[in-house]
Design a protein around this motif. Structure first.
Motif, PDB file in Angstrom:
ATOM      1  N   LEU A  58       1.612  -4.827  -1.853  1.00 49.93           N
ATOM      2  CA  LEU A  58       0.754  -3.769  -1.333  1.00 49.93           C
ATOM      3  C   LEU A  58      -0.235  -4.300  -0.304  1.00 49.93           C
ATOM      4  N   GLY A  59      -0.723  -5.523  -0.492  1.00 53.11           N
ATOM      5  CA  GLY A  59      -1.609  -6.119   0.497  1.00 53.11           C
ATOM      6  C   GLY A  59      -0.896  -6.375   1.806  1.00 53.11           C
ATOM      7  N   VAL A  82       4.592   0.630 -16.391  1.00 50.99           N
ATOM      8  CA  VAL A  82       4.686   2.013 -15.911  1.00 50.99           C
ATOM      9  C   VAL A  82       3.291   2.584 -15.664  1.00 50.99           C
ATOM     10  N   ASP A  83       2.351   2.292 -16.565  1.00 50.04           N
ATOM     11  CA  ASP A  83       0.970   2.752 -16.384  1.00 50.04           C
ATOM     12  C   ASP A  83       0.347   2.111 -15.147  1.00 50.04           C
ATOM     13  N   THR A  84       0.591   0.826 -14.958  1.00 52.42           N
ATOM     14  CA  THR A  84       0.069   0.118 -13.780  1.00 52.42           C
ATOM     15  C   THR A  84       0.599   0.744 -12.500  1.00 52.42           C
ATOM     16  N   ILE A  85       1.864   1.089 -12.505  1.00 48.64           N
ATOM     17  CA  ILE A  85       2.474   1.673 -11.310  1.00 48.64           C
ATOM     18  C   ILE A  85       1.903   3.063 -11.036  1.00 48.64           C
ATOM     19  N   SER A  86       1.616   3.817 -12.072  1.00 50.71           N
ATOM     20  CA  SER A  86       0.990   5.123 -11.877  1.00 50.71           C
ATOM     21  C   SER A  86      -0.359   4.981 -11.178  1.00 50.71           C
ATOM     22  N   LEU A  87      -1.158   4.002 -11.602  1.00 49.12           N
ATOM     23  CA  LEU A  87      -2.447   3.753 -10.965  1.00 49.12           C
ATOM     24  C   LEU A  87      -2.253   3.285  -9.521  1.00 49.12           C
ATOM     25  N   ALA A  88      -1.255   2.425  -9.315  1.00 50.59           N
ATOM     26  CA  ALA A  88      -0.983   1.919  -7.969  1.00 50.59           C
ATOM     27  C   ALA A  88      -0.567   3.042  -7.035  1.00 50.59           C
ATOM     28  N   ASN A  89       0.188   4.004  -7.532  1.00 54.92           N
ATOM     29  CA  ASN A  89       0.594   5.130  -6.684  1.00 54.92           C
ATOM     30  C   ASN A  89      -0.599   6.009  -6.312  1.00 54.92           C
ATOM     31  N   ALA A  90      -1.509   6.201  -7.247  1.00 54.20           N
ATOM     32  CA  ALA A  90      -2.716   6.970  -6.940  1.00 54.20           C
ATOM     33  C   ALA A  90      -3.516   6.270  -5.839  1.00 54.20           C
ATOM     34  N   TYR A  91      -3.632   4.958  -5.952  1.00 53.98           N
ATOM     35  CA  TYR A  91      -4.315   4.179  -4.918  1.00 53.98           C
ATOM     36  C   TYR A  91      -3.581   4.271  -3.584  1.00 53.98           C
ATOM     37  N   ASP A 111      -3.105   5.563   2.051  1.00 52.78           N
ATOM     38  CA  ASP A 111      -2.291   6.054   3.163  1.00 52.78           C
ATOM     39  C   ASP A 111      -2.982   7.196   3.903  1.00 52.78           C
ATOM     40  N   GLN A 112      -3.681   8.047   3.166  1.00 49.27           N
ATOM     41  CA  GLN A 112      -4.409   9.147   3.798  1.00 49.27           C
ATOM     42  C   GLN A 112      -5.443   8.597   4.782  1.00 49.27           C
ATOM     43  N   LEU A 113      -6.214   7.594   4.342  1.00 47.39           N
ATOM     44  CA  LEU A 113      -7.234   7.014   5.213  1.00 47.39           C
ATOM     45  C   LEU A 113      -6.619   6.329   6.424  1.00 47.39           C
ATOM     46  N   VAL A 114      -5.622   5.491   6.202  1.00 49.70           N
ATOM     47  CA  VAL A 114      -5.027   4.739   7.302  1.00 49.70           C
ATOM     48  C   VAL A 114      -4.361   5.673   8.311  1.00 49.70           C
ATOM     49  N   SER A 115      -3.709   6.706   7.816  1.00 45.93           N
ATOM     50  CA  SER A 115      -2.978   7.616   8.699  1.00 45.93           C
ATOM     51  C   SER A 115      -3.892   8.387   9.636  1.00 45.93           C
ATOM     52  N   THR A 116      -5.155   8.555   9.258  1.00 49.38           N
ATOM     53  CA  THR A 116      -6.077   9.314  10.097  1.00 49.38           C
ATOM     54  C   THR A 116      -6.941   8.421  10.987  1.00 49.38           C
ATOM     55  N   SER A 172     -13.354   2.644   6.277  1.00 46.71           N
ATOM     56  CA  SER A 172     -12.678   1.348   6.241  1.00 46.71           C
ATOM     57  C   SER A 172     -13.172   0.440   5.129  1.00 46.71           C
ATOM     58  N   ALA A 173     -14.429   0.593   4.730  1.00 45.56           N
ATOM     59  CA  ALA A 173     -14.961  -0.287   3.687  1.00 45.56           C
ATOM     60  C   ALA A 173     -14.144  -0.197   2.407  1.00 45.56           C
ATOM     61  N   ALA A 174     -13.690   1.007   2.069  1.00 49.05           N
ATOM     62  CA  ALA A 174     -12.873   1.168   0.864  1.00 49.05           C
ATOM     63  C   ALA A 174     -11.532   0.461   1.013  1.00 49.05           C
ATOM     64  N   ILE A 175     -10.952   0.539   2.211  1.00 48.48           N
ATOM     65  CA  ILE A 175      -9.689  -0.150   2.464  1.00 48.48           C
ATOM     66  C   ILE A 175      -9.869  -1.648   2.341  1.00 48.48           C
ATOM     67  N   VAL A 176     -10.948  -2.169   2.918  1.00 53.31           N
ATOM     68  CA  VAL A 176     -11.201  -3.613   2.892  1.00 53.31           C
ATOM     69  C   VAL A 176     -11.434  -4.095   1.467  1.00 53.31           C
ATOM     70  N   GLU A 177     -12.219  -3.351   0.694  1.00 53.72           N
ATOM     71  CA  GLU A 177     -12.466  -3.754  -0.691  1.00 53.72           C
ATOM     72  C   GLU A 177     -11.190  -3.685  -1.516  1.00 53.72           C
ATOM     73  N   GLY A 178     -10.377  -2.670  -1.263  1.00 56.03           N
ATOM     74  CA  GLY A 178      -9.103  -2.579  -1.964  1.00 56.03           C
ATOM     75  C   GLY A 178      -8.193  -3.743  -1.641  1.00 56.03           C
ATOM     76  N   PHE A 179      -8.159  -4.136  -0.376  1.00 59.80           N
ATOM     77  CA  PHE A 179      -7.351  -5.283   0.034  1.00 59.80           C
ATOM     78  C   PHE A 179      -7.835  -6.550  -0.669  1.00 59.80           C
ATOM     79  N   ALA A 180      -9.141  -6.731  -0.745  1.00 58.83           N
ATOM     80  CA  ALA A 180      -9.678  -7.911  -1.424  1.00 58.83           C
ATOM     81  C   ALA A 180      -9.277  -7.939  -2.895  1.00 58.83           C
ATOM     82  N   ALA A 181      -9.323  -6.757  -3.533  1.00 54.14           N
ATOM     83  CA  ALA A 181      -8.944  -6.691  -4.945  1.00 54.14           C
ATOM     84  C   ALA A 181      -7.472  -7.026  -5.145  1.00 54.14           C
ATOM     85  N   LEU A 182      -6.633  -6.542  -4.239  1.00 59.70           N
ATOM     86  CA  LEU A 182      -5.201  -6.788  -4.347  1.00 59.70           C
ATOM     87  C   LEU A 182      -4.840  -8.254  -4.164  1.00 59.70           C
ATOM     88  N   THR A 183      -5.545  -8.918  -3.252  1.00 55.74           N
ATOM     89  CA  THR A 183      -5.110 -10.244  -2.819  1.00 55.74           C
ATOM     90  C   THR A 183      -6.014 -11.370  -3.292  1.00 55.74           C
TER      91      THR A 183
END
Length: 215
Positions: A62-63, A139-148, A153-158, A199-210
Motif C-alpha cells: 500500500l505504501g 480478513v478483519d485487517t483487510i476490511s480496515l485496509a479497504n476503508a483506509y 484514493d478520494q483525497l489523492v484523486s482530487t 495531504s497531512a493525513a496522506i503523509v501520516e498514513g504513509f509513515a504508519a504503513l512503512t
C-alpha cells in the motif's frame, strides 16, 4: 503469505498515445521502487495495459502503490487489485509463472475496484481481497485496509498534479522549503496547497504503513 498486486491503466483506450503512457508508468514505478525499495517483485508490464508485482507485507504494497499514484501525471491513472494469500509459482517452458490464491484474489480485487468506480465510489483505485481460507484476523485487517484505501484514493484523486508531487516529497521526508525551491514557488504556497488538499493525513498514513520498512 504473499501480497500479489495487479494494476491496469484507467481508461487506457481513451489515451492518445498508450505506448508513451506505459513508458511513463514504468518510469514512475521505477522511481517509487527506488524511493521505497520494499517490493519482492516491483510492478512490471506483463500484457496489454496490465502490470503485476509482489510484496511481503500489505503495508509495503500500500505504501508503494501510494507513491505510484502520487507520481503519475494528470491524464494517466492506474487502479490496483491487491490479493493476500499463498503464491505457488509454476515452471512453464523454462520460465516461472506466478500462480496461486494470492493472484486469484488480486484478480477479484481489481475487478471489484472497477465496479466501485462505476457506481459507489468513482474515485476508488485500490481494493484488497483475502484469498479463500485466510484466517479471521487477516480478513478483519483487510476490511480496515479497504476503508483506509477508499478514503486515501478520494483525497489523492482530487489533488492537482503539483499537489501530488508535493505530497510525494513530504512522504519521503522532504521539507516544505526544499519542495518550494524545487517547484519555484514560495514556502507559503506549498503549505497552503498541502493543507487544502488534506495531504497531512496522506503523509501520516504513509509513515504508519512503512515505519517498519524505513526504520
Amino acid at each position: 503469505m504473499s501480497i500479489a498486486v495487479i494494476a491496469d491503466i484507467v481508461a487506457s483506450r481513451q489515451l492518445v498515445d498508450r505506448a508513451a503512457a506505459q513508458r511513463r508508468i514504468a518510469r514512475v514505478v521505477g522511481d517509487a521502487d527506488r524511493d521505497l525499495p520494499v517490493a519482492r517483485q516491483p510492478l512490471e508490464a506483463v500484457v496489454g495495459d496490465e502490470l503485476q508485482g509482489e510484496y511481503d507485507r500489505l503495508g509495503d504494497a500500500l505504501g508503494s502503490l501510494l507513491l505510484v499514484r502520487l507520481a503519475l501525471p494528470d491524464g494517466i491513472d492506474c487502479r490496483f487489485g491487491v490479493g493476500v494469500g499463498a503464491v505457488r509459482p509454476i515452471e512453464l517452458d523454462g520460465r516461472t509463472v506466478p500462480e496461486g490464491p494470492a493472484w486469484w484474489a488480486a484478480r477479484a480485487a481489481i475487478e471489484r475496484t472497477a465496479r466501485l468506480q462505476q457506481r459507489a465510489a468513482p474515485f476508488a483505485r485500490t481494493w484488497i481481497e483475502a484469498a479463500e481460507g485466510e484466517d479471521a484476523a487477516m480478513v478483519d485487517t483487510i476490511s480496515l485496509a479497504n476503508a483506509y484505501a477508499l478514503s486515501r484514493d478520494q483525497l489523492v484523486s482530487t489533488m492537482s498534479e503539483r499537489t501530488r508531487r508535493l505530497t510525494y516529497g513530504r512522504c519521503l521526508g522532504r521539507s516544505q522549503r526544499e519542495l518550494a525551491e524545487t517547484e519555484g514557488v514560495s514556502q507559503s504556497a506549498v503549505s497552503q496547497a498541502l493543507a487544502s488538499a488534506g495531504s497531512a493525513a496522506i503523509v501520516e498514513g504513509f509513515a504508519a504503513l512503512t515505519r517498519g520498512a524505513r526504520s
